[in-house]
Design a protein around this motif. Sequence first.
Motif, PDB file in Angstrom:
ATOM      1  N   GLU A 272     -20.125 -27.380 -20.639  1.00 48.39           N
ATOM      2  CA  GLU A 272     -20.459 -26.836 -21.959  1.00 48.39           C
ATOM      3  C   GLU A 272     -19.281 -26.965 -22.926  1.00 48.39           C
ATOM      4  OE1 GLU A 272     -23.348 -25.894 -23.077  1.00 48.39           O
ATOM      5  OE2 GLU A 272     -24.243 -26.382 -21.147  1.00 48.39           O
ATOM      6  N   ILE A 273     -18.066 -26.756 -22.433  1.00 48.16           N
ATOM      7  CA  ILE A 273     -16.888 -26.891 -23.297  1.00 48.16           C
ATOM      8  C   ILE A 273     -16.730 -28.344 -23.742  1.00 48.16           C
ATOM      9  CG2 ILE A 273     -14.366 -26.712 -23.373  1.00 48.16           C
ATOM     10  CD1 ILE A 273     -14.579 -24.314 -21.507  1.00 48.16           C
ATOM     11  N   ASN A 274     -16.989 -29.292 -22.838  1.00 44.50           N
ATOM     12  CA  ASN A 274     -16.928 -30.713 -23.203  1.00 44.50           C
ATOM     13  C   ASN A 274     -17.878 -31.027 -24.352  1.00 44.50           C
ATOM     14  OD1 ASN A 274     -15.073 -31.129 -21.170  1.00 44.50           O
ATOM     15  ND2 ASN A 274     -16.548 -31.942 -19.712  1.00 44.50           N
ATOM     16  N   LYS A 275     -19.077 -30.416 -24.326  1.00 46.46           N
ATOM     17  CA  LYS A 275     -20.051 -30.643 -25.398  1.00 46.46           C
ATOM     18  C   LYS A 275     -19.544 -30.056 -26.709  1.00 46.46           C
ATOM     19  CE  LYS A 275     -24.087 -30.521 -22.309  1.00 46.46           C
ATOM     20  NZ  LYS A 275     -25.318 -29.757 -21.976  1.00 46.46           N
ATOM     21  N   ILE A 276     -18.917 -28.889 -26.639  1.00 47.05           N
ATOM     22  CA  ILE A 276     -18.458 -28.206 -27.858  1.00 47.05           C
ATOM     23  C   ILE A 276     -17.340 -28.990 -28.542  1.00 47.05           C
ATOM     24  CG2 ILE A 276     -17.328 -26.121 -28.728  1.00 47.05           C
ATOM     25  CD1 ILE A 276     -18.777 -24.583 -26.470  1.00 47.05           C
ATOM     26  N   ILE A 277     -16.379 -29.492 -27.748  1.00 51.09           N
ATOM     27  CA  ILE A 277     -15.214 -30.176 -28.337  1.00 51.09           C
ATOM     28  C   ILE A 277     -15.419 -31.687 -28.438  1.00 51.09           C
ATOM     29  CG2 ILE A 277     -13.672 -28.371 -27.497  1.00 51.09           C
ATOM     30  CD1 ILE A 277     -12.761 -30.198 -25.274  1.00 51.09           C
ATOM     31  N   ASN A 278     -16.590 -32.166 -27.995  1.00 55.70           N
ATOM     32  CA  ASN A 278     -16.942 -33.594 -28.107  1.00 55.70           C
ATOM     33  C   ASN A 278     -15.984 -34.513 -27.355  1.00 55.70           C
ATOM     34  OD1 ASN A 278     -19.202 -33.092 -29.744  1.00 55.70           O
ATOM     35  ND2 ASN A 278     -17.912 -32.996 -31.563  1.00 55.70           N
ATOM     36  N   ARG A 279     -15.447 -34.046 -26.266  1.00 63.31           N
ATOM     37  CA  ARG A 279     -14.622 -34.883 -25.385  1.00 63.31           C
ATOM     38  C   ARG A 279     -14.505 -34.164 -24.038  1.00 63.31           C
ATOM     39  NH1 ARG A 279      -9.681 -32.659 -24.558  1.00 63.31           N
ATOM     40  NH2 ARG A 279      -8.885 -31.181 -26.098  1.00 63.31           N
TER      41      ARG A 279
ATOM     42  N   GLY B 200      -5.058 -18.254 -27.852  1.00 65.76           N
ATOM     43  CA  GLY B 200      -4.650 -17.194 -28.777  1.00 65.76           C
ATOM     44  C   GLY B 200      -5.810 -16.297 -29.168  1.00 65.76           C
ATOM     45  N   VAL B 201      -7.005 -16.894 -29.360  1.00 68.37           N
ATOM     46  CA  VAL B 201      -8.195 -16.104 -29.702  1.00 68.37           C
ATOM     47  C   VAL B 201      -8.574 -15.175 -28.553  1.00 68.37           C
ATOM     48  CG1 VAL B 201     -10.676 -16.258 -30.170  1.00 68.37           C
ATOM     49  CG2 VAL B 201      -9.083 -17.779 -31.356  1.00 68.37           C
ATOM     50  N   ILE B 202      -8.544 -15.719 -27.325  1.00 68.05           N
ATOM     51  CA  ILE B 202      -8.885 -14.897 -26.157  1.00 68.05           C
ATOM     52  C   ILE B 202      -7.865 -13.773 -25.977  1.00 68.05           C
ATOM     53  CG2 ILE B 202      -9.005 -14.933 -23.631  1.00 68.05           C
ATOM     54  CD1 ILE B 202     -10.386 -17.594 -23.790  1.00 68.05           C
ATOM     55  N   ARG B 203      -6.597 -14.094 -26.198  1.00 71.11           N
ATOM     56  CA  ARG B 203      -5.559 -13.056 -26.094  1.00 71.11           C
ATOM     57  C   ARG B 203      -5.774 -11.957 -27.140  1.00 71.11           C
ATOM     58  NH1 ARG B 203      -1.711 -16.228 -25.974  1.00 71.11           N
ATOM     59  NH2 ARG B 203      -1.192 -16.305 -28.195  1.00 71.11           N
TER      60      ARG B 203
ATOM     61  N   SER C 229     -16.621 -22.052 -28.600  1.00 67.40           N
ATOM     62  CA  SER C 229     -17.645 -22.217 -29.633  1.00 67.40           C
ATOM     63  C   SER C 229     -17.219 -21.532 -30.926  1.00 67.40           C
ATOM     64  CB  SER C 229     -18.976 -21.634 -29.144  1.00 67.40           C
ATOM     65  OG  SER C 229     -19.974 -21.790 -30.129  1.00 67.40           O
ATOM     66  N   TYR C 230     -16.627 -20.359 -30.807  1.00 70.86           N
ATOM     67  CA  TYR C 230     -16.162 -19.614 -31.984  1.00 70.86           C
ATOM     68  C   TYR C 230     -15.080 -20.412 -32.722  1.00 70.86           C
ATOM     69  CZ  TYR C 230     -14.150 -15.794 -34.750  1.00 70.86           C
ATOM     70  OH  TYR C 230     -13.682 -15.017 -35.770  1.00 70.86           O
ATOM     71  N   CYS C 231     -14.119 -20.940 -31.975  1.00 67.72           N
ATOM     72  CA  CYS C 231     -13.030 -21.713 -32.595  1.00 67.72           C
ATOM     73  C   CYS C 231     -13.547 -23.004 -33.217  1.00 67.72           C
ATOM     74  CB  CYS C 231     -11.948 -22.018 -31.563  1.00 67.72           C
ATOM     75  SG  CYS C 231     -11.075 -20.559 -30.960  1.00 67.72           S
ATOM     76  N   ARG C 232     -14.509 -23.632 -32.564  1.00 69.71           N
ATOM     77  CA  ARG C 232     -15.045 -24.906 -33.062  1.00 69.71           C
ATOM     78  C   ARG C 232     -15.873 -24.709 -34.327  1.00 69.71           C
ATOM     79  NH1 ARG C 232     -16.904 -28.348 -35.369  1.00 69.71           N
ATOM     80  NH2 ARG C 232     -17.929 -30.269 -34.726  1.00 69.71           N
ATOM     81  N   HIS C 233     -16.789 -23.748 -34.323  1.00 69.35           N
ATOM     82  CA  HIS C 233     -17.712 -23.588 -35.438  1.00 69.35           C
ATOM     83  C   HIS C 233     -17.154 -22.709 -36.551  1.00 69.35           C
ATOM     84  CE1 HIS C 233     -20.784 -24.460 -32.117  1.00 69.35           C
ATOM     85  NE2 HIS C 233     -20.691 -25.531 -32.866  1.00 69.35           N
ATOM     86  N   LYS C 234     -16.303 -21.758 -36.200  1.00 69.18           N
ATOM     87  CA  LYS C 234     -15.769 -20.846 -37.205  1.00 69.18           C
ATOM     88  C   LYS C 234     -14.482 -21.383 -37.824  1.00 69.18           C
ATOM     89  CE  LYS C 234     -15.811 -16.861 -39.375  1.00 69.18           C
ATOM     90  NZ  LYS C 234     -16.877 -16.516 -40.317  1.00 69.18           N
ATOM     91  N   LYS C 235     -13.609 -21.955 -36.991  1.00 67.52           N
ATOM     92  CA  LYS C 235     -12.300 -22.420 -37.467  1.00 67.52           C
ATOM     93  C   LYS C 235     -12.153 -23.944 -37.439  1.00 67.52           C
ATOM     94  CE  LYS C 235     -10.987 -18.090 -37.693  1.00 67.52           C
ATOM     95  NZ  LYS C 235     -10.752 -17.410 -38.975  1.00 67.52           N
ATOM     96  N   ASN C 236     -13.136 -24.633 -36.819  1.00 68.51           N
ATOM     97  CA  ASN C 236     -13.080 -26.095 -36.668  1.00 68.51           C
ATOM     98  C   ASN C 236     -11.811 -26.521 -35.922  1.00 68.51           C
ATOM     99  OD1 ASN C 236     -14.130 -28.677 -36.894  1.00 68.51           O
ATOM    100  ND2 ASN C 236     -13.084 -29.085 -38.828  1.00 68.51           N
ATOM    101  N   VAL C 237     -11.486 -25.784 -34.859  1.00 64.08           N
ATOM    102  CA  VAL C 237     -10.307 -26.055 -34.032  1.00 64.08           C
ATOM    103  C   VAL C 237     -10.770 -26.224 -32.590  1.00 64.08           C
ATOM    104  CG1 VAL C 237      -8.086 -25.198 -33.220  1.00 64.08           C
ATOM    105  CG2 VAL C 237      -8.812 -24.720 -35.557  1.00 64.08           C
ATOM    106  N   ARG C 238     -10.210 -27.254 -31.912  1.00 64.41           N
ATOM    107  CA  ARG C 238     -10.577 -27.512 -30.521  1.00 64.41           C
ATOM    108  C   ARG C 238      -9.383 -27.375 -29.579  1.00 64.41           C
ATOM    109  NH1 ARG C 238     -12.837 -31.462 -33.808  1.00 64.41           N
ATOM    110  NH2 ARG C 238     -15.115 -31.651 -33.782  1.00 64.41           N
ATOM    111  N   ASN C 239      -8.224 -27.054 -30.104  1.00 67.27           N
ATOM    112  CA  ASN C 239      -6.992 -27.022 -29.322  1.00 67.27           C
ATOM    113  C   ASN C 239      -7.008 -25.885 -28.316  1.00 67.27           C
ATOM    114  OD1 ASN C 239      -3.981 -26.009 -29.006  1.00 67.27           O
ATOM    115  ND2 ASN C 239      -3.921 -28.184 -29.525  1.00 67.27           N
ATOM    116  N   VAL C 240      -6.609 -26.188 -27.072  1.00 64.93           N
ATOM    117  CA  VAL C 240      -6.657 -25.188 -26.010  1.00 64.93           C
ATOM    118  C   VAL C 240      -5.694 -24.033 -26.285  1.00 64.93           C
ATOM    119  CG1 VAL C 240      -4.930 -26.365 -24.591  1.00 64.93           C
ATOM    120  CG2 VAL C 240      -6.613 -24.885 -23.499  1.00 64.93           C
TER     121      VAL C 240
END
Length: 360
Positions: A149-156, A201-204, A185-196
């Motif tokens: 699912e994460i691969n689908k979200i970040i397109n790689r 940082g969001v999870i923390r 999903s939150y980082c991808r759609h809300k912030k347009n960021v895919r960086n681990v």
Amino acid sequence: MGFIKTTTSIDLGDTPIENIFIDVYMPIANGTFVKVYLLGYKYACDGDINKSINNTNIAKNLNIPLSDVLAAWDFWESKKIIKKIPISSEDEWDYSVEFLNLKQLYIDNNYKSLQALSQEDVEPTSYSCSTRELIEANKVPEIKQMFIEINKIINRSLVPNEKMQILEWFHQYNIDPPLVIKAYSYCRHKKNVRNVKYVAGVIRNWYDQNITTVEQLQEHLSKQGERYSLYDRVFKAMGFMYREPSEAEMKIMDKWVDNHLFSIDIILKACENCSKTSNPNINYIDSILSDWHKKGIKKVDDLDIEKEKQKEQKKEPLPISSPKPQHKIKTKFHLSESRGSRYDAKELEELLLNRSKNKQ
């Protein structure tokens, strides 16, 4: 199916490649990077220091640009399986390459992990995932599905180092795979960021706010009025526990709120119809809500009013229409005058009596 290896009568040399490289590192690299690694590794195994081998020779032998060779070594260095040792300070791409022993790396990482687990006073953040643990984790269906699912979200595809970091979050923050998917999903759609690192940082930040489950996250986002909370609640109501909405699906859900002005309650009410179909999808829910919008239904209470209207319409009797006069179809027998029309009743009676007398 089987694989058989034959031998030769003359020893022409071998280049042993560690299985860890084939199983873990080779799938994450493109073909050019793999070819550069293998050719360089062959030169390292030959051990002939008299040979003048450099990056330019490798580029010529593989028939690729020198920039691809340099990019390959940068890539393998980022994966921490080689070290670049500068030879000349004047030429930045003139350096030796040291191939690290992958078996020893595995032993070191595994030993450190066992040591960390055996210490009672160790802090959660000191845990480091090993290659062996990553391989074992990929066998767990829930974790395997999480990576997909994460691969689908970040397109790689996630690289092994990223997967290891994700597995470390489980120990550091006591979270489960569904929350990791929501974070990406939150980082991808809300912030347009895919960086681990950004996701970490969001999870923390969520962990500092005592958010360790998807339910707690939903409650938190609902209080903040986040549109992402709507997507999450709709997909949960439809039975999609792991899948995240696509851009097209989010636009459809935005239409329900922005154009139709539906509340979350009536949207979730429409999602209850998913139990009536074997293949629930956003378009099916959209058709229901679009029909309600045309009928002027905006609240859950309006649905009860609409049902009462339908019941009343069924009870009303149909209007009784007067029967249409039936026109008899005339045949040739009706066109001619009947014989009885020539006589009246008395004449007919006398006629019958006379006939009966004559017969006697």
